[in-house]
Design an enzyme around this catalytic site. Structure first.
Site, mmCIF file in Angstrom:
data_model
loop_
_atom_site.group_PDB
_atom_site.id
_atom_site.type_symbol
_atom_site.label_atom_id
_atom_site.label_comp_id
_atom_site.label_asym_id
_atom_site.label_seq_id
_atom_site.Cartn_x
_atom_site.Cartn_y
_atom_site.Cartn_z
ATOM 1 N N ASP A 245 -31.103 3.628 -19.140
ATOM 2 C CA ASP A 245 -30.041 4.637 -19.195
ATOM 3 C C ASP A 245 -28.738 4.116 -18.600
ATOM 4 O O ASP A 245 -28.691 3.827 -17.409
ATOM 5 C CB ASP A 245 -30.441 5.860 -18.349
ATOM 6 C CG ASP A 245 -31.495 6.711 -19.013
ATOM 7 O OD1 ASP A 245 -31.325 7.052 -20.190
ATOM 8 O OD2 ASP A 245 -32.484 7.052 -18.330
ATOM 9 N N MET B 268 -24.999 5.111 -17.623
ATOM 10 C CA MET B 268 -24.107 6.267 -17.418
ATOM 11 C C MET B 268 -22.865 5.812 -16.657
ATOM 12 O O MET B 268 -22.983 5.053 -15.693
ATOM 13 C CB MET B 268 -24.802 7.331 -16.561
ATOM 14 C CG MET B 268 -26.174 7.721 -17.029
ATOM 15 S SD MET B 268 -26.916 8.876 -15.847
ATOM 16 C CE MET B 268 -28.545 9.093 -16.570
ATOM 17 N N HIS C 265 -29.971 3.526 -23.765
ATOM 18 C CA HIS C 265 -29.412 4.858 -24.031
ATOM 19 C C HIS C 265 -28.024 4.907 -23.387
ATOM 20 O O HIS C 265 -27.906 4.916 -22.167
ATOM 21 C CB HIS C 265 -30.377 5.901 -23.424
ATOM 22 C CG HIS C 265 -29.910 7.313 -23.500
ATOM 23 N ND1 HIS C 265 -30.579 8.346 -22.858
ATOM 24 C CD2 HIS C 265 -28.864 7.892 -24.144
ATOM 25 C CE1 HIS C 265 -29.962 9.489 -23.107
ATOM 26 N NE2 HIS C 265 -28.906 9.242 -23.863
ATOM 27 N N MET D 299 -24.669 6.488 -22.291
ATOM 28 C CA MET D 299 -23.969 7.739 -21.959
ATOM 29 C C MET D 299 -22.638 7.336 -21.344
ATOM 30 O O MET D 299 -22.386 7.531 -20.157
ATOM 31 C CB MET D 299 -24.825 8.563 -20.978
ATOM 32 C CG MET D 299 -26.084 9.112 -21.625
ATOM 33 S SD MET D 299 -27.355 9.567 -20.420
ATOM 34 C CE MET D 299 -28.198 7.995 -20.275
ATOM 35 N N MET E 239 -32.665 14.971 -26.973
ATOM 36 C CA MET E 239 -32.696 15.185 -25.521
ATOM 37 C C MET E 239 -33.430 16.498 -25.231
ATOM 38 O O MET E 239 -33.141 17.531 -25.825
ATOM 39 C CB MET E 239 -31.275 15.277 -24.942
ATOM 40 C CG MET E 239 -30.501 13.981 -24.895
ATOM 41 S SD MET E 239 -31.336 12.598 -24.074
ATOM 42 C CE MET E 239 -31.520 13.191 -22.387
ATOM 43 N N GLY F 183 -28.038 13.005 -17.673
ATOM 44 C CA GLY F 183 -27.331 12.739 -16.418
ATOM 45 C C GLY F 183 -28.284 12.413 -15.278
ATOM 46 O O GLY F 183 -27.972 11.605 -14.425
ATOM 47 N N GLY G 33 -32.607 12.061 -13.899
ATOM 48 C CA GLY G 33 -34.045 12.102 -14.126
ATOM 49 C C GLY G 33 -34.623 13.298 -13.380
ATOM 50 O O GLY G 33 -33.924 13.968 -12.609
ATOM 51 N N GLY G 34 -35.880 13.588 -13.624
ATOM 52 C CA GLY G 34 -36.583 14.614 -12.856
ATOM 53 C C GLY G 34 -36.232 16.053 -13.189
ATOM 54 O O GLY G 34 -36.542 16.956 -12.419
ATOM 55 N N ASP H 247 -36.511 12.560 -24.895
ATOM 56 C CA ASP H 247 -36.135 12.057 -23.566
ATOM 57 C C ASP H 247 -35.775 13.204 -22.630
ATOM 58 O O ASP H 247 -34.870 13.980 -22.928
ATOM 59 C CB ASP H 247 -34.926 11.119 -23.738
ATOM 60 C CG ASP H 247 -34.447 10.492 -22.438
ATOM 61 O OD1 ASP H 247 -35.170 10.552 -21.428
ATOM 62 O OD2 ASP H 247 -33.326 9.929 -22.469
ATOM 63 N N GLY I 104 -37.833 15.028 -18.911
ATOM 64 C CA GLY I 104 -38.893 15.932 -18.459
ATOM 65 C C GLY I 104 -40.210 15.759 -19.195
ATOM 66 O O GLY I 104 -41.048 16.662 -19.201
ATOM 67 N N GLY J 13 -39.894 9.183 -17.295
ATOM 68 C CA GLY J 13 -39.365 8.631 -16.056
ATOM 69 C C GLY J 13 -40.159 9.063 -14.848
ATOM 70 O O GLY J 13 -41.190 8.475 -14.510
ATOM 71 N N SER J 14 -39.684 10.129 -14.205
ATOM 72 C CA SER J 14 -40.260 10.501 -12.909
ATOM 73 C C SER J 14 -41.755 10.809 -12.963
ATOM 74 O O SER J 14 -42.490 10.426 -12.055
ATOM 75 C CB SER J 14 -39.479 11.660 -12.302
ATOM 76 O OG SER J 14 -39.203 12.616 -13.280
#
Ligand code: DX5
Ligand code: ZN
Length: 217
Positions: free
Chosen positions: A36, A38, A67, A69, A138, A143, A145-146, A176, A178, A198-199
């Protein structure tokens, strides 16, 4: 090769010990690494860029799925290629010349993806299907994770799957945000074939085992 691609999101890795994190990723059935980028302009956060991409390329042979952003992504396509990206995904939102940008990504030998936020209509993808290798839906606002998975994603995945089927083209459908064992099987059932995680994945002690479960094995 598995039917579904699992893409661990590096944003959730423990940066104090990257080598160990890559040992976990490399020995797992995850085929991609989600990266990611950003810049604090398109999303309210700043992540990482070329130095980490270069290191990532040295730490793994897996496909690096970037990805973007960021503002003005096309300015950096060549550098992303140079530092090891295998695929670049750009946001539909706030972009101009999307078709040309997708073509430029492919001309550099990378896979081209287009991503839409949870409040962007799936139908906006239609004019770009002929250029796309990947569609990313998305399931959180980008912006961080988690965040909590947005349930409306299932219908959006089904709608995107129909678009892809109707196009007759092979386009990977990725989700992508959650993603966890709470929703992975329903997402696959809805037509997703690549899951970013991710998380939920990096906090697991049994990383490899969790990847296998995400695959539905
Ligand atoms: C969110 C990023 C995601 C994020 C996913 O803006 O695009 O890739 O890292 O992380 P989880 O799985 O924790 O939601
Ligand atoms: Zn992402």
């Amino acid at each position: 090769m598995n039917k579904v691609i699992i893409a661990p999101s590096l944003l959730a890795a423990d940066f104090r010990n990257l080598e160990r994190e890559f040992e976990k990723i490399n020995s797992s059935e995850a085929e991609w690494i989600h990266f990611d980028v950003m810049d604090g302009l398109n999303v309210p956060n700043i992540s990482f860029g070329f130095p980490l991409l270069e290191a990532t390329r040295k730490l793994t042979d897996k496909y690096i799925d970037v990805h973007l952003m960021i503002e003005n992504p096309s300015k950096y396509f060549e550098e992303f290629k140079k530092y090891g990206a295998d695929g670049l995904t750009i946001h539909y939102e706030n972009q101009t010349n999307i078709k040309e940008q997708l073509q430029a990504i492919k001309a550099l030998g990378m896979k081209a993806g287009l991503v839409i936020n949870p409040n962007t209509d799936v139908s906006v993808l239609e004019p770009y299907l002929s250029e796309l290798d990947l569609i990313l839906i998305m399931s959180v606002f980008p912006g961080f994770g988690g965040q909590k998975f947005i349930d409306a994603t299932y219908d959006r995945v089904k709608q995107s799957r129909r678009l892809i089927e109707d196009s007759g083209r092979y386009i990977i459908l990725q989700v992508d945000g959650g993603v966890s064992l709470d929703n992975s099987q329903e997402l696959i059932g809805a037509g997703a074939d690549a899951l970013v995680c991710g998380s939920a994945l990096f906090k697991e002690n049994d990383f490899k085992g969790y990847v296998v479960k995400l695959l539905g094995k």
